[in-house]
Design an enzyme around this catalytic site. Structure first.
Site, PDB file in Angstrom:
ATOM      1  N   THR A   6      -4.522   3.705   4.922  1.00  0.00           N
ATOM      2  CA  THR A   6      -5.920   4.129   4.965  1.00  0.00           C
ATOM      3  C   THR A   6      -5.999   5.628   5.140  1.00  0.00           C
ATOM      4  O   THR A   6      -5.003   6.283   5.425  1.00  0.00           O
ATOM      5  CB  THR A   6      -6.673   3.442   6.118  1.00  0.00           C
ATOM      6  OG1 THR A   6      -8.062   3.555   5.871  1.00  0.00           O
ATOM      7  CG2 THR A   6      -6.348   4.052   7.450  1.00  0.00           C
ATOM      8  N   GLY A 162      -7.512  10.517  -2.118  1.00  0.00           N
ATOM      9  CA  GLY A 162      -7.385   9.352  -2.980  1.00  0.00           C
ATOM     10  C   GLY A 162      -6.569   9.616  -4.231  1.00  0.00           C
ATOM     11  O   GLY A 162      -5.929   8.711  -4.766  1.00  0.00           O
ATOM     12  N   CYS A 165      -2.654  10.019  -2.323  1.00  0.00           N
ATOM     13  CA  CYS A 165      -2.071   8.980  -1.469  1.00  0.00           C
ATOM     14  C   CYS A 165      -2.263   7.611  -2.120  1.00  0.00           C
ATOM     15  O   CYS A 165      -3.396   7.198  -2.363  1.00  0.00           O
ATOM     16  CB  CYS A 165      -2.724   9.004  -0.085  1.00  0.00           C
ATOM     17  SG  CYS A 165      -2.134   7.686   0.998  1.00  0.00           S
ATOM     18  N   THR A 168      -4.706   5.069  -0.427  1.00  0.00           N
ATOM     19  CA  THR A 168      -6.090   5.500  -0.251  1.00  0.00           C
ATOM     20  C   THR A 168      -6.836   5.347  -1.570  1.00  0.00           C
ATOM     21  O   THR A 168      -6.336   5.774  -2.606  1.00  0.00           O
ATOM     22  CB  THR A 168      -6.133   6.973   0.212  1.00  0.00           C
ATOM     23  OG1 THR A 168      -5.415   7.097   1.434  1.00  0.00           O
ATOM     24  CG2 THR A 168      -7.560   7.457   0.413  1.00  0.00           C
TER      25      THR A 168
END
EC number: 3.4.25.2
Length: 185
Positions: A6, A162, A165, A168
């Site tokens: 996350t 995003g 990663c 994410t």
């Protein structure tokens, strides 16, 4: 198998604070289990924002305990965080929890770590989770070199995280608190 992965980011500006979390839940290193998880929540009469990274069940345990501390201390964010950290260090069960919390009110942002630390960032920007370093870097650059508001900074920085990663995604939950008492979702 552990569910993880996350990014949670909080940015404070002169008007208040914005916090964002992505929606991806990953099992192990290769399977996306959910795209739309809600990892940022409002606590204590909508005056506190909290986001989590780590094992989901552990994070919910910490949310419950943190919310109880907020109630106990009349919404005082710092006092509630310090008291939770004390419990976290003393309690054998809590010490095994694999989660971190990022909490904020309109004035203060705090990171609560799995070792019972309470950290307030120097610059009013904090991030946790697998994409945290990417989001933090992007948010700092945007805050230093633009006049964007906190909500726009968290949205743009989370977009960068995003892209970099794999844990994410771009499905964001964004919450804001204004110093004058206003809030937006």
């Amino acid at each position: 198998m552990e569910l993880k992965g996350t990014t949670i980011l909080a940015v404070r500006d002169a008007d208040g604070v914005a916090m964002a979390g992505d929606g991806q839940v990953t099992m192990g290193q290769s399977v996306v289990m959910k795209h739309t998880a809600r990892k940022v929540r409002r606590l204590y009469r909508d005056r506190v924002l909290a986001g989590f990274a780590g094992a989901t069940a552990d994070a919910f345990t910490l949310f419950e305990r943190f919310e109880a501390k907020l109630e106990e201390f009349g919404g005082n964010l710092t006092r509630a965080a310090v008291e939770l950290a004390k419990d976290w260090r003393k309690d054998k069960y809590l010490r095994r929890l694999e989660a971190m919390l990022l909490v904020a009110d309109a004035e203060t942002i705090l990171i609560l770590t799995g070792t019972g630390d309470v950290i307030e960032p120097d610059d009013g920007i904090a991030a946790i989770g697998s994409g945290g370093p990417y989001a933090l870097s992007a948010a700092r650059a945007l805050s230093r070199h633009t006049t964007l508001d906190a909500e726009t900074v968290v949205r743009e920085a989370m977009a960068v995280a995003g892209e970099l990663c794999v844990f994410t995604n771009g499905h964001l939950t964004v919450e804001t608190l204004r110093r004058n008492g206003g809030a937006t979702t």
